[in-house]
Design a protein around this motif. Structure first.
Motif, PDB file in Angstrom:
ATOM      1  N   PRO A  37       0.808  -1.232   0.000  1.00 39.51           N
ATOM      2  CA  PRO A  37       0.000   0.000   0.000  1.00 39.51           C
ATOM      3  C   PRO A  37       0.834   1.272   0.000  1.00 39.51           C
ATOM      4  O   PRO A  37       0.412   2.292  -0.562  1.00 39.51           O
ATOM      5  N   LEU A  38       2.034   1.223   0.597  1.00 44.17           N
ATOM      6  CA  LEU A  38       2.904   2.397   0.552  1.00 44.17           C
ATOM      7  C   LEU A  38       3.369   2.679  -0.877  1.00 44.17           C
ATOM      8  O   LEU A  38       3.421   3.840  -1.308  1.00 44.17           O
ATOM      9  N   ALA A  39       3.709   1.614  -1.616  1.00 41.23           N
ATOM     10  CA  ALA A  39       4.105   1.800  -3.016  1.00 41.23           C
ATOM     11  C   ALA A  39       2.930   2.300  -3.847  1.00 41.23           C
ATOM     12  O   ALA A  39       3.101   3.141  -4.742  1.00 41.23           O
ATOM     13  N   LEU A  40       1.737   1.792  -3.557  1.00 42.81           N
ATOM     14  CA  LEU A  40       0.544   2.255  -4.261  1.00 42.81           C
ATOM     15  C   LEU A  40       0.291   3.735  -3.999  1.00 42.81           C
ATOM     16  O   LEU A  40      -0.013   4.509  -4.919  1.00 42.81           O
ATOM     17  N   MET A  41       0.437   4.145  -2.742  1.00 46.15           N
ATOM     18  CA  MET A  41       0.225   5.546  -2.392  1.00 46.15           C
ATOM     19  C   MET A  41       1.285   6.440  -3.042  1.00 46.15           C
ATOM     20  O   MET A  41       0.973   7.511  -3.581  1.00 46.15           O
ATOM     21  N   LEU A  42       2.540   5.992  -3.006  1.00 51.43           N
ATOM     22  CA  LEU A  42       3.614   6.753  -3.635  1.00 51.43           C
ATOM     23  C   LEU A  42       3.375   6.884  -5.132  1.00 51.43           C
ATOM     24  O   LEU A  42       3.592   7.959  -5.721  1.00 51.43           O
ATOM     25  N   ASP A  43       2.905   5.802  -5.750  1.00 48.26           N
ATOM     26  CA  ASP A  43       2.629   5.812  -7.181  1.00 48.26           C
ATOM     27  C   ASP A  43       1.580   6.873  -7.517  1.00 48.26           C
ATOM     28  O   ASP A  43       1.767   7.715  -8.408  1.00 48.26           O
ATOM     29  N   GLN A 100       1.795  15.245 -12.913  1.00 48.75           N
ATOM     30  CA  GLN A 100       0.752  15.684 -13.845  1.00 48.75           C
ATOM     31  C   GLN A 100       0.062  16.958 -13.367  1.00 48.75           C
ATOM     32  O   GLN A 100      -1.012  17.299 -13.835  1.00 48.75           O
ATOM     33  N   MET A 101       0.685  17.634 -12.375  1.00 44.47           N
ATOM     34  CA  MET A 101       0.202  18.905 -11.844  1.00 44.47           C
ATOM     35  C   MET A 101      -1.220  18.793 -11.294  1.00 44.47           C
ATOM     36  O   MET A 101      -2.109  19.585 -11.613  1.00 44.47           O
ATOM     37  N   ARG A 102      -1.427  17.773 -10.463  1.00 43.95           N
ATOM     38  CA  ARG A 102      -2.667  17.613  -9.715  1.00 43.95           C
ATOM     39  C   ARG A 102      -2.315  17.057  -8.343  1.00 43.95           C
ATOM     40  O   ARG A 102      -1.172  16.715  -8.076  1.00 43.95           O
ATOM     41  N   TYR A 103      -3.313  16.971  -7.456  1.00 47.05           N
ATOM     42  CA  TYR A 103      -3.030  16.608  -6.080  1.00 47.05           C
ATOM     43  C   TYR A 103      -2.877  15.101  -5.867  1.00 47.05           C
ATOM     44  O   TYR A 103      -2.108  14.665  -5.021  1.00 47.05           O
ATOM     45  N   GLY A 104      -3.624  14.297  -6.600  1.00 46.80           N
ATOM     46  CA  GLY A 104      -3.661  12.885  -6.270  1.00 46.80           C
ATOM     47  C   GLY A 104      -4.592  12.664  -5.081  1.00 46.80           C
ATOM     48  O   GLY A 104      -5.329  13.565  -4.676  1.00 46.80           O
ATOM     49  N   PRO A 105      -4.597  11.493  -4.474  1.00 44.75           N
ATOM     50  CA  PRO A 105      -5.483  11.231  -3.330  1.00 44.75           C
ATOM     51  C   PRO A 105      -5.200  12.187  -2.172  1.00 44.75           C
ATOM     52  O   PRO A 105      -4.065  12.291  -1.715  1.00 44.75           O
ATOM     53  N   PRO A 127      -5.031  11.893   6.746  1.00 46.73           N
ATOM     54  CA  PRO A 127      -4.173  13.070   6.585  1.00 46.73           C
ATOM     55  C   PRO A 127      -3.379  13.002   5.288  1.00 46.73           C
ATOM     56  O   PRO A 127      -2.650  12.031   5.046  1.00 46.73           O
ATOM     57  N   PHE A 128      -3.554  14.028   4.426  1.00 53.35           N
ATOM     58  CA  PHE A 128      -2.885  14.098   3.121  1.00 53.35           C
ATOM     59  C   PHE A 128      -3.218  12.895   2.237  1.00 53.35           C
ATOM     60  O   PHE A 128      -2.437  12.522   1.371  1.00 53.35           O
ATOM     61  N   GLY A 129      -4.358  12.251   2.496  1.00 55.21           N
ATOM     62  CA  GLY A 129      -4.763  11.100   1.699  1.00 55.21           C
ATOM     63  C   GLY A 129      -4.004   9.833   1.996  1.00 55.21           C
ATOM     64  O   GLY A 129      -4.009   8.894   1.194  1.00 55.21           O
ATOM     65  N   ALA A 130      -3.353   9.763   3.162  1.00 54.18           N
ATOM     66  CA  ALA A 130      -2.479   8.628   3.480  1.00 54.18           C
ATOM     67  C   ALA A 130      -3.242   7.327   3.644  1.00 54.18           C
ATOM     68  O   ALA A 130      -2.659   6.246   3.483  1.00 54.18           O
ATOM     69  N   LEU A 131      -4.528   7.383   3.971  1.00 58.55           N
ATOM     70  CA  LEU A 131      -5.316   6.163   4.190  1.00 58.55           C
ATOM     71  C   LEU A 131      -6.074   5.725   2.944  1.00 58.55           C
ATOM     72  O   LEU A 131      -6.884   4.801   3.020  1.00 58.55           O
ATOM     73  N   GLN A 132      -5.818   6.365   1.809  1.00 55.46           N
ATOM     74  CA  GLN A 132      -6.528   5.996   0.589  1.00 55.46           C
ATOM     75  C   GLN A 132      -6.273   4.546   0.174  1.00 55.46           C
ATOM     76  O   GLN A 132      -7.209   3.845  -0.213  1.00 55.46           O
ATOM     77  N   PRO A 133      -5.030   4.031   0.234  1.00 52.22           N
ATOM     78  CA  PRO A 133      -4.822   2.615  -0.109  1.00 52.22           C
ATOM     79  C   PRO A 133      -5.621   1.668   0.777  1.00 52.22           C
ATOM     80  O   PRO A 133      -6.156   0.665   0.290  1.00 52.22           O
TER      81      PRO A 133
END
Length: 348
Positions: free
Chosen positions: A39-45, A53-58, A63-69
């Motif tokens: 999940p850490l690699a998925l989040m980093l990806d 791509q000049m967007r935020y991502g999750p 916090p900062f989308g860290a639990l998205q995976p």
């Protein structure tokens, strides 16, 4: 006869035997660390690709989308399991597990440090240190092809079967070049043991004398792991979703996690073979507890290269992919191995 067998001495060394309870603890730690890195690699990806791509991502869950995976994994696991009526039930369920087991078994050979003394017991910071370490990893990587082939065939879908055939051809083709790219490292180090290869880089990391081999390995790793731009086995514009078209829920999550697990393993192999493993440059010698952190940081940096390639290069045609593997990488890897062998013989 002794002079003939002398070069084989490093391959015949037998490591120390650990207690059974240490082996059980290490097995649990390997699974925990391995499946935590996924999940850490998925989040980093997703985050790094978003920034490129000049967007935020999750950025919503945690916090900062860290639990998205974790949210994605939970969503998949709680989905209803289903399969087509034309599928082969047992093989359809076993195929994703094969990919996960092969990835975990290969990860067990990655060294995160040398042997250390823990409460009076001698413990190696790796799952297993066999004298044929890199061959052990390639064996499990080759077996992972069966997970993709069985998944595509057992789905009872023509699109899934075509995706599985593409996967098998792609993995087999680029595994040859990947293996040959590491021959130069093995010849230079004089051993197949992964810990021995790391220790042989005490004077100089092999990224310098084996830079061509590293480039070949990296390109082959993109194809081996099915990562963009070489994700033609599941090209949605041509084959819907490839071998995993008919999968959903937890079984699809297994395939998805296995893909990222193989990317982590490929990055860790690159760190071990070319970037000195747990060693730091300029003769810096930190305490042994720092060694696993060094390996993890180096592995994350190589994963960033995978993400950079995904956001930069377009997907080639399938015939271009196979031509690159057989007509360019294979001869180049063979030439690199021959030149390395000649240099080693002449200088020694």
């Amino acid at each position: 006869m002794s002079s003939v067998l002398a070069p084989l001495a490093p391959f015949a060394e037998v490591g120390f035997a650990e207690s059974w309870w240490i082996q059980i603890i290490k097995a649990v730690v390997i699974f925990l660390v391995g499946f935590t890195l996924v999940p850490l690699a998925l989040m980093l990806d997703r985050k790094l690709m978003g920034r490129m791509q000049m967007r935020y991502g999750p950025n919503r869950v945690g916090p900062f989308g860290a639990l998205q995976p974790m949210a994605d994994i939970g969503k998949l696991l709680f989905k209803q399991q289903f399969r087509p009526r034309t599928s082969v039930g047992f093989l359809f369920a076993v195929a994703p597990a094969i990919s996960m087991v092969c990835a975990a078994a290969a990860f067990a050979a990655i060294p995160f440090g040398d042997t250390v003394d823990i409460f009076g017991a001698k413990v190696g910071l790796y799952g297993i240190d066999v004298s044929i370490g890199i061959l052990y990893i390639f064996a499990w990587s080759a077996l992972s092809v069966y997970g993709l082939m069985l998944g595509g065939w057992a789905s009872g879908s023509k699109y899934s079967f075509l995706g599985a055939m593409r996967s098998a051809a792609q993995l087999i083709s680029y595994e040859v070049s990947m293996g040959l790219s590491l021959i130069g490292v093995v010849i230079t180090a004089g051993t197949l043991s992964l810990t021995g290869i790391v220790e042989a880089q005490a004077g100089m990391w092999y990224i310098i004398p084996q830079f061509i081999g590293f480039c070949i390995f990296l390109v082959a790793a993109f194809a081996e792991t099915g990562r963009p731009p070489f994700d033609l086995s599941e090209a949605d514009a041509e084959l819907v979703g490839g071998y995993s078209t008919e999968y959903g829920g937890g079984r699809f999550a297994s395939y998805y996690a296995a893909e990222y697990f193989h990317m982590v393993i490929a990055s860790a192999i690159a760190v071990t073979m070319f970037f000195g493993g747990w060693m730091l440059p300029f003769g810096i010698d930190p305490p042994q507890w720092v060694d696993p952190i060094v390996v993890l940081v180096k592995t994350v940096l190589v994963i960033c290269v995978f993400v950079w390639a995904r956001t930069t290069f377009p997907r080639p045609r399938y015939d271009q992919l196979m031509s690159l593997g057989w007509k360019i990488l294979l001869p180049l890897a063979t030439a690199n191995a021959l030149v390395t062998a000649i240099i080693v013989v002449v200088t020694h």
